[in-house]
Structure formats: structure tokens, C-alpha cells
Write a protein that holds these residues in place. Sequence first.
Motif, PDB file in Angstrom:
ATOM      1  N   ILE A 377       0.928  -0.761   0.183  1.00  0.00           N
ATOM      2  CA  ILE A 377      -0.196   0.189  -0.301  1.00  0.00           C
ATOM      3  C   ILE A 377       0.734   1.504  -0.129  1.00  0.00           C
ATOM      4  O   ILE A 377       1.976   1.139   0.528  1.00  0.00           O
ATOM      5  N   ILE A 378       0.929   1.757  -1.536  1.00  0.00           N
ATOM      6  CA  ILE A 378       1.735   3.457  -1.166  1.00  0.00           C
ATOM      7  C   ILE A 378       0.427   4.669  -0.645  1.00  0.00           C
ATOM      8  O   ILE A 378      -0.762   4.720  -1.359  1.00  0.00           O
ATOM      9  N   ARG A 379       1.258   5.540  -0.053  1.00  0.00           N
ATOM     10  CA  ARG A 379       0.483   6.756   0.621  1.00  0.00           C
ATOM     11  C   ARG A 379       1.509   7.212  -0.275  1.00  0.00           C
ATOM     12  O   ARG A 379       2.214   8.128   0.412  1.00  0.00           O
ATOM     13  N   LYS A 380       0.739   8.690  -0.790  1.00  0.00           N
ATOM     14  CA  LYS A 380       1.358  10.140  -1.262  1.00  0.00           C
ATOM     15  C   LYS A 380       1.148  11.155   0.038  1.00  0.00           C
ATOM     16  O   LYS A 380       0.143  11.781  -0.193  1.00  0.00           O
ATOM     17  N   ALA A 381       1.577  11.015   1.170  1.00  0.00           N
ATOM     18  CA  ALA A 381       1.332  11.747   2.250  1.00  0.00           C
ATOM     19  C   ALA A 381       1.495  12.807   1.837  1.00  0.00           C
ATOM     20  O   ALA A 381       3.090  13.339   1.041  1.00  0.00           O
ATOM     21  N   GLY A 382       0.719  13.652   2.225  1.00  0.00           N
ATOM     22  CA  GLY A 382       1.061  14.821   2.314  1.00  0.00           C
ATOM     23  C   GLY A 382       0.859  15.276   0.873  1.00  0.00           C
ATOM     24  O   GLY A 382       1.041  16.858   0.459  1.00  0.00           O
ATOM     25  N   ASP A 383      -0.014  13.852   0.016  1.00  0.00           N
ATOM     26  CA  ASP A 383       0.250  14.620  -1.517  1.00  0.00           C
ATOM     27  C   ASP A 383       1.497  15.529  -2.294  1.00  0.00           C
ATOM     28  O   ASP A 383       1.566  15.638  -3.169  1.00  0.00           O
ATOM     29  N   VAL A 384       2.692  15.259  -1.461  1.00  0.00           N
ATOM     30  CA  VAL A 384       3.663  15.345  -1.645  1.00  0.00           C
ATOM     31  C   VAL A 384       5.431  13.638  -2.084  1.00  0.00           C
ATOM     32  O   VAL A 384       5.565  13.578  -2.923  1.00  0.00           O
ATOM     33  N   ILE A 385       5.264  13.445  -1.006  1.00  0.00           N
ATOM     34  CA  ILE A 385       6.151  12.672  -0.541  1.00  0.00           C
ATOM     35  C   ILE A 385       5.859  11.145  -0.677  1.00  0.00           C
ATOM     36  O   ILE A 385       5.396  10.872   0.252  1.00  0.00           O
ATOM     37  N   PRO A 386       5.919  10.110  -0.842  1.00  0.00           N
ATOM     38  CA  PRO A 386       5.540   8.564  -1.017  1.00  0.00           C
ATOM     39  C   PRO A 386       5.728   8.163  -0.185  1.00  0.00           C
ATOM     40  O   PRO A 386       7.152   7.576   0.288  1.00  0.00           O
ATOM     41  N   GLU A 387       5.509   7.046   0.501  1.00  0.00           N
ATOM     42  CA  GLU A 387       5.714   6.647   1.356  1.00  0.00           C
ATOM     43  C   GLU A 387       4.740   4.740   1.250  1.00  0.00           C
ATOM     44  O   GLU A 387       3.814   4.819   1.093  1.00  0.00           O
ATOM     45  N   VAL A 388       6.034   4.184   1.568  1.00  0.00           N
ATOM     46  CA  VAL A 388       4.877   2.749   1.232  1.00  0.00           C
ATOM     47  C   VAL A 388       4.482   2.389   2.912  1.00  0.00           C
ATOM     48  O   VAL A 388       5.074   2.699   4.755  1.00  0.00           O
ATOM     49  N   LEU A 389       3.390   2.155   2.830  1.00  0.00           N
ATOM     50  CA  LEU A 389       2.699   1.934   4.340  1.00  0.00           C
ATOM     51  C   LEU A 389       2.967   0.235   5.604  1.00  0.00           C
ATOM     52  O   LEU A 389       2.657  -0.082   5.992  1.00  0.00           O
ATOM     53  N   GLY A 390       2.853  -0.442   4.408  1.00  0.00           N
ATOM     54  CA  GLY A 390       2.634  -1.775   4.358  1.00  0.00           C
ATOM     55  C   GLY A 390       2.078  -2.974   3.570  1.00  0.00           C
ATOM     56  O   GLY A 390       2.237  -2.019   2.293  1.00  0.00           O
ATOM     57  N   PRO A 391       2.336  -4.084   3.764  1.00  0.00           N
ATOM     58  CA  PRO A 391       1.958  -5.415   2.663  1.00  0.00           C
ATOM     59  C   PRO A 391       0.328  -5.507   2.456  1.00  0.00           C
ATOM     60  O   PRO A 391      -0.172  -5.373   4.081  1.00  0.00           O
ATOM     61  N   VAL A 392       0.638  -6.165   1.956  1.00  0.00           N
ATOM     62  CA  VAL A 392      -1.615  -6.686   1.913  1.00  0.00           C
ATOM     63  C   VAL A 392      -0.602  -7.983   2.220  1.00  0.00           C
ATOM     64  O   VAL A 392      -0.834  -9.164   0.789  1.00  0.00           O
TER      65      VAL A 392
END
Length: 533
Positions: A377-392
Motif C-alpha cells: 500500500i502506497i500513500r502519497k503523504a501530504g500529496d507530496v512524498i510517497p510512503e510505503v504503509l505496509g504489505p497486503v
Amino acid sequence: MSAADKNQARHRVIELTQEIRDHQFKYYVLDAPTISDAQFDKLLKELEALEAKNPELLEPDSPSLGVGGGFATTFDQHDHIEKMMSLDNVFDTDELNGWFDRVEKESPAPRYLCELKVDGLAINLLYENGQLIRALTRGNGVTGEDVTLNVKTIKVLPHALSGKKVPERIEVRGEVFFPVAAFNQLNEELEEAGKPLFANPRNCAAGSLRQKDPRVTAARQLSVVVHGVGANEGLSFTDQSGAYAELKKLGLPTSDRFKVSATRTEVLEFIDYYNEHRHDVEHEIDGIVIKVDSIAEQSKLGFTSRAPKWAIAYKYPPEEVTTKLLDIRVSVGRTGRVTPFAFMEPVKVAGSTVTNATLHNQEEIERKGVLIGDTVIIRKAGDVIPEVLGPVLDMRTGAEKKFVMPTTCPECGSALKAITVGDVDIRCTNQRNCPAQLRERIYYIGSRAALDIDVLGLEAAVALLADKVIDDEGDLFALTEAKLVKSEFFTKKDGAPGKNVEKLLAALEVAKNRPLWRTIVALSIRHVGPTSA
């Protein structure tokens, strides 16, 4: 509270203050944030909570009392006539209802103006007798950078106001932004030319506005929208929506995407609508701004030290998508720190395509439970920097592999190890000769964070080392034309010196007179950033 707890709180306040200031510098001066908005807000909230619990630890220059961005750059500094305030943020309906409660306690049954929170660069436009006299960035809220010439290149912004009632003097607040379509086109052109791409429209807008040469800014398709008034002599209005109507009559670019709501329900409907349609707008947005519409009620509610009590920003949650984690690789920074990063199948999130995301260190990878081959799961944190949240976890096949941190540097083969006991980061021990560290240090010396040397970017740093023009950073200030032309990067096709030779040598001369703190920063000493220097 015990003496030990007090001491612990004091140390934490010092740590948070330093960390927040460093991130403010990266955000406002370098246009290169390294954490998300949500992470920054979390740090700031922790500091505010500690200061509230321990009032004696609140310093007069605490980041919690300011509005950010107060760092010197190459542009002239000027004071705003009226202070430019920041906005407080809320992140869910419970927090928003808390703000509603505070407002309605002082002003029963207010009307609320809802508008888009443009993800751009705040600007203050000063018009005198109808003429655009000065344009300043927000800076620290009291003093901003003069970007008048660059702002005057924005086509939608009038240099002279129109209409029958032109005020003698007025400060108009707005947001400079890079339209998404123009941003995508620019990045496509940069990619074709083999040049580095901009991370997002906000960074591109900020970087474009801070160009030393207005012709560069003019080549970019910047735009601006106005949404407020500071000092004002000669323009009258009784509510915020009325102010927008008056500004529009003056020929200023206002937005049609606002609504005056009589109830909380209508405000929430506006928030929900644009959360679903945020990518249908010509510019990026990261939330909704809600303001009490009546100017009289605004005056009654007043301000805190940094923000109006009559306005709030509702920040949208970061967008999340899933993609395949193809590999975990490592990069080596200027201080030798080895940082693992996720290399993924390209995926579009928050309006941009993502292939890489930082994983920080081995401990963070283990904490998140990420394996090579996972669907993550990828989150574009703050709509700026990509962050890996964790696996599915449900999508695992059994073919996934655990990442093992390398024991030798991928660039020079030297041993990797933690420098201090308990350090979660490992570093390349070959500080003097590691190609990655040398390259990154030389690149950093030329950056605006350090000595701000024109031409000395990443490509130049790579060329100087690859062509053996220099052995290390100690040779930079001994460069001559004869040495530079040994590299193709600094020559024309016929072998004659390129224009960048003269530019670099002139910039090196100027850099010799930079303030001492910049020289200290340029040394790339661990834990010594612009603020501590």
C-alpha cells in the motif's frame, strides 16, 4: 511532575524545535520537503502539547508561535504592512466540529465561506494607486522575499487595477500555483531532454517563482488566485464573499469555486464533494478552507499568535493505492548514510506517477513487515512524498523474499556499519573517497542550502569527478578554465569553453564571501544543518 520528567520534556522540546526548524528550511527555502505535511503537523502538535503542559519551556522564538518560512535566501527582504497569518489545520469531522463549537460560542449562527485550499506558494501583492508595487512571499509572516519581477510574468495577474473604485493602497493575498496540465507538459519536456523531473506542481511553482532570472519564470505557465486582503485604504466590504466580488471588479483573478454556507451540513457537503473531485480542478488542492464570512464577526473572534480564529483548513487524508514491490535497493548520502528505498511497478497516486519510495532503514522495513515481491500500500503523504504503509498480506504467494541490508557499500565496496551504539542507520565508512559521498557532498556545496553556487548541480558534480577535474571538494576553489575544459560537460562541440565555465568560476568567486554559517553547512558535518550552524 518529577524532576526527571521535567528534564526529559526539556530535552524533547529542544529536539522537536531543531527538527521542525530544519524541516521548515527544507520546505520554505529549498522547496524540497523530506517529510509529509501530516508528519510535520504531528511534530508541531507534539511540541505544542509539551509547551502547553510545561509553559516555562515555551521560548519566544518557538516554531509553535511562528508561521514558518523565516529563512534568508538570495532575494531582498521587506516587511508586510499587515502580518500574513498561517491557518490552523483539522483532519477529521470531530476536530472540525470542535472549531465550529468555538466559533459559535462567540458568534451564534454564522455564515461560513468554503473555498479550495490551493497547494501552491502564498503571495502578498501590494498595489498603490492601482499599480502593482511589490510582491512578497509569506516568509515568516512579518517579512517576505521580494519576487516582484517574477510575479509580473504571470499572465493572469494585472500590473494595474481596473474598475471605478481603485483603492489608494491595498495588500492582496493569494496563492501562486502551477496548473496540473502545464506541469505534466513541463515534466514530459524535461524527461525528453534527459533532465531531472519536478516532484509535484507545488515544488515546481515555488522553484519557478524563486528563479533569479525572470525569463525562466516567464517560460513557466504559472498562475495565481487571490483569496484575501491585508492592509486596505479605500476598499469597503462587509463580508469575505463581498471582498471577493470587489477584488474581481478590480480585475484580480478570484476563484468561482467557493460557497457561502448557512449550516455545518452544507460545509461538510462541500468538503465531501471536492474530496471526490479533487483531480477535476486545474490545480492541486490539499483540503478546504472554511472562513466566517462576516468581517465584523471575524474581528470579534480575533487571532492567535499565528492564525485567525475565524478560519480553519480541513486537510484531506492522503491518497492510497496498491502496487508491486519489485525490489528494495539502497542509496548512499553525503554523510555516508545508507537508505533503503522501495523500487515498485509504476503507479499513479495523488495525480503523479510513483516508482520509488523511501523505507528509511532496516528497522523500519522490519516494523512494516515488507518483503520483496509484496503487493504494498502506497500513500502519497501530504500529496507530496510517497510512503510505503505496509504489505497486503492476503495477496502473498509465498515467493516473496526478505530484504537483507548489504554489509558493503554499493558504490565503493567499503564496510557498512553503525557509527554509534544504538544507531539504527548504517553508514559507509569510506568518508573521504566513496564516489557516492563525494558526489553528494559536492552537489550539496552548490545547493541553496549551502554556498548557492550557480552551475554546480548534480550533473556538474558527476562530470567534475568522472573526468578527474577534481579529486574532492577541496579542489573546487582552485578550478580554472584550463582545468574545466578537460570535461565535455564544460565545453562546446568544437572543444571551446562553454558558457557554464565563466558562470561557474564567477559563482565560485561570489561563494568565497558567503556568511560563515553557510560555509559550516557546506562541510556536511553530521547533525549540523542551517539552523544549528
